[in-house]
Motif scaffolding. Sequence first.
Motif, PDB file in Angstrom:
ATOM      1  N   SER A  77     -12.179   0.972   1.588  1.00  0.00           N
ATOM      2  CA  SER A  77     -12.399   2.267   2.218  1.00  0.00           C
ATOM      3  C   SER A  77     -11.078   2.841   2.718  1.00  0.00           C
ATOM      4  O   SER A  77     -10.062   2.130   2.764  1.00  0.00           O
ATOM      5  N   HIS A  78     -11.106   4.126   3.092  1.00  0.00           N
ATOM      6  CA  HIS A  78      -9.910   4.788   3.632  1.00  0.00           C
ATOM      7  C   HIS A  78     -10.357   5.973   4.452  1.00  0.00           C
ATOM      8  O   HIS A  78     -11.486   6.470   4.320  1.00  0.00           O
TER       9      HIS A  78
ATOM     10  N   THR B  89       0.848  -1.178   0.000  1.00  0.00           N
ATOM     11  CA  THR B  89       0.000   0.000   0.000  1.00  0.00           C
ATOM     12  C   THR B  89       0.884   1.228   0.000  1.00  0.00           C
ATOM     13  O   THR B  89       1.611   1.427   0.941  1.00  0.00           O
TER      14      THR B  89
ATOM     15  N   TYR C 165      -8.686  -3.014   2.524  1.00  0.00           N
ATOM     16  CA  TYR C 165      -8.817  -3.724   1.262  1.00  0.00           C
ATOM     17  C   TYR C 165      -9.548  -5.050   1.454  1.00  0.00           C
ATOM     18  O   TYR C 165      -9.578  -5.606   2.551  1.00  0.00           O
TER      19      TYR C 165
ATOM     20  N   ARG D 204      -8.083  -5.136  -3.437  1.00  0.00           N
ATOM     21  CA  ARG D 204      -9.010  -4.106  -3.925  1.00  0.00           C
ATOM     22  C   ARG D 204      -9.412  -3.202  -2.774  1.00  0.00           C
ATOM     23  O   ARG D 204      -9.860  -3.678  -1.730  1.00  0.00           O
ATOM     24  N   LEU D 205      -9.295  -1.910  -2.986  1.00  0.00           N
ATOM     25  CA  LEU D 205      -9.586  -0.959  -1.920  1.00  0.00           C
ATOM     26  C   LEU D 205     -11.074  -0.942  -1.600  1.00  0.00           C
ATOM     27  O   LEU D 205     -11.923  -0.819  -2.491  1.00  0.00           O
TER      28      LEU D 205
ATOM     29  N   LYS E  36      -5.935  -4.328   6.493  1.00  0.00           N
ATOM     30  CA  LYS E  36      -5.871  -2.920   6.889  1.00  0.00           C
ATOM     31  C   LYS E  36      -4.418  -2.492   6.995  1.00  0.00           C
ATOM     32  O   LYS E  36      -3.650  -3.073   7.743  1.00  0.00           O
TER      33      LYS E  36
ATOM     34  N   LEU F  94      -5.877   2.464   5.046  1.00  0.00           N
ATOM     35  CA  LEU F  94      -6.589   1.961   3.880  1.00  0.00           C
ATOM     36  C   LEU F  94      -7.002   0.524   4.146  1.00  0.00           C
ATOM     37  O   LEU F  94      -6.203  -0.278   4.643  1.00  0.00           O
TER      38      LEU F  94
ATOM     39  N   VAL G  88       0.552   4.816   0.476  1.00  0.00           N
ATOM     40  CA  VAL G  88      -0.484   5.696   0.995  1.00  0.00           C
ATOM     41  C   VAL G  88       0.037   7.115   1.169  1.00  0.00           C
ATOM     42  O   VAL G  88       0.943   7.315   1.853  1.00  0.00           O
TER      43      VAL G  88
ATOM     44  N   ILE H 191      -4.829   1.355  -4.995  1.00  0.00           N
ATOM     45  CA  ILE H 191      -6.242   0.984  -4.918  1.00  0.00           C
ATOM     46  C   ILE H 191      -6.496  -0.407  -5.494  1.00  0.00           C
ATOM     47  O   ILE H 191      -7.560  -0.985  -5.255  1.00  0.00           O
ATOM     48  N   TYR H 192      -5.537  -0.965  -6.220  1.00  0.00           N
ATOM     49  CA  TYR H 192      -5.738  -2.283  -6.821  1.00  0.00           C
ATOM     50  C   TYR H 192      -4.389  -2.921  -7.091  1.00  0.00           C
ATOM     51  O   TYR H 192      -3.438  -2.255  -7.501  1.00  0.00           O
TER      52      TYR H 192
ATOM     53  N   TYR I 205      -2.754   3.051  -8.903  1.00  0.00           N
ATOM     54  CA  TYR I 205      -2.663   4.065  -7.862  1.00  0.00           C
ATOM     55  C   TYR I 205      -3.588   5.228  -8.195  1.00  0.00           C
ATOM     56  O   TYR I 205      -3.658   5.647  -9.349  1.00  0.00           O
TER      57      TYR I 205
END
Length: 262
Positions: free
Chosen positions: A260-261, A16, A46, A257-258, A69, A44, A18, A220-221, A213
């Motif tokens: 939430s954040h 990640t 996933y 796969r994302l 997480k 983030l 971030v 995000i993936y 990204y």
Amino acid sequence: MRKTIGNWLLLAGLITLVACGKETANPDFEEVSDYLVLEPGKTLIYQLDSIVKTPFNDTAFTTISYQAKDVVDAEITDNLGRPSWRVFRYLRPLNSTDENAWTPNMTYLITPMRKAVEVIEENLRFQKLVFPIDQNTVWRGNSHINTTPGGPLDYLDAWEYSYSSIGESFSPFDTPFENTITVLQADEALGVQNEKPEDPDLDAYRTYSVEVYAKELGLIYKELRYWTYSARTLDNLGNPAQPFPYGRTEGGGIRLRLISHN
């Protein structure tokens, strides 16, 4: 050339990036820091699909899913003396909503530099992003990793990273994220059809890795697939025989796969 896959599953692939503040050295190009947010407490979450061998089956894989997480902890110094950010990863069951269910899984470092971003995990150093973010930019992101032929990491050898879909939207699930970049890291295959061996009597392999990204957010993936297939064993009459009458597939992969954040 056929590559041998070790047992090591690339959780390093579960990276990640971030986000962080940015510099603008060249107005004609975005900085790699535009795709990072590095600050204490940045989180983030996933869905992590881990692809592993099915027990007692020589060729099949199964998928085990979790929530993952990633939490940015603090700025520290890496083993080369460079400012880096420590990130903790936690896992819990996929459909859980219990905050007490998170269990520590791993720790990795993100090292942002002016023209590159490196991630160090499991003592492996990956160069994830480089400047400039342009479709003509190509780099060897795994060049700091020992990929000796026949070793457990030889499938990482000579990957050529490149950018695509710059500025386009991308949907890990149903919700699109605007202004993303895709990093294609590897896409190699031999004797493969529909992501499976084409002929049970011929060796085959597949290596595919990509990350996406989102600007001012991070990863995000991610998708990674890597496997080798050894042709089935036949007797003198051409009939399936032991030890691998249906062939043998080794490898694994992940999909991240994302959700939430903050």
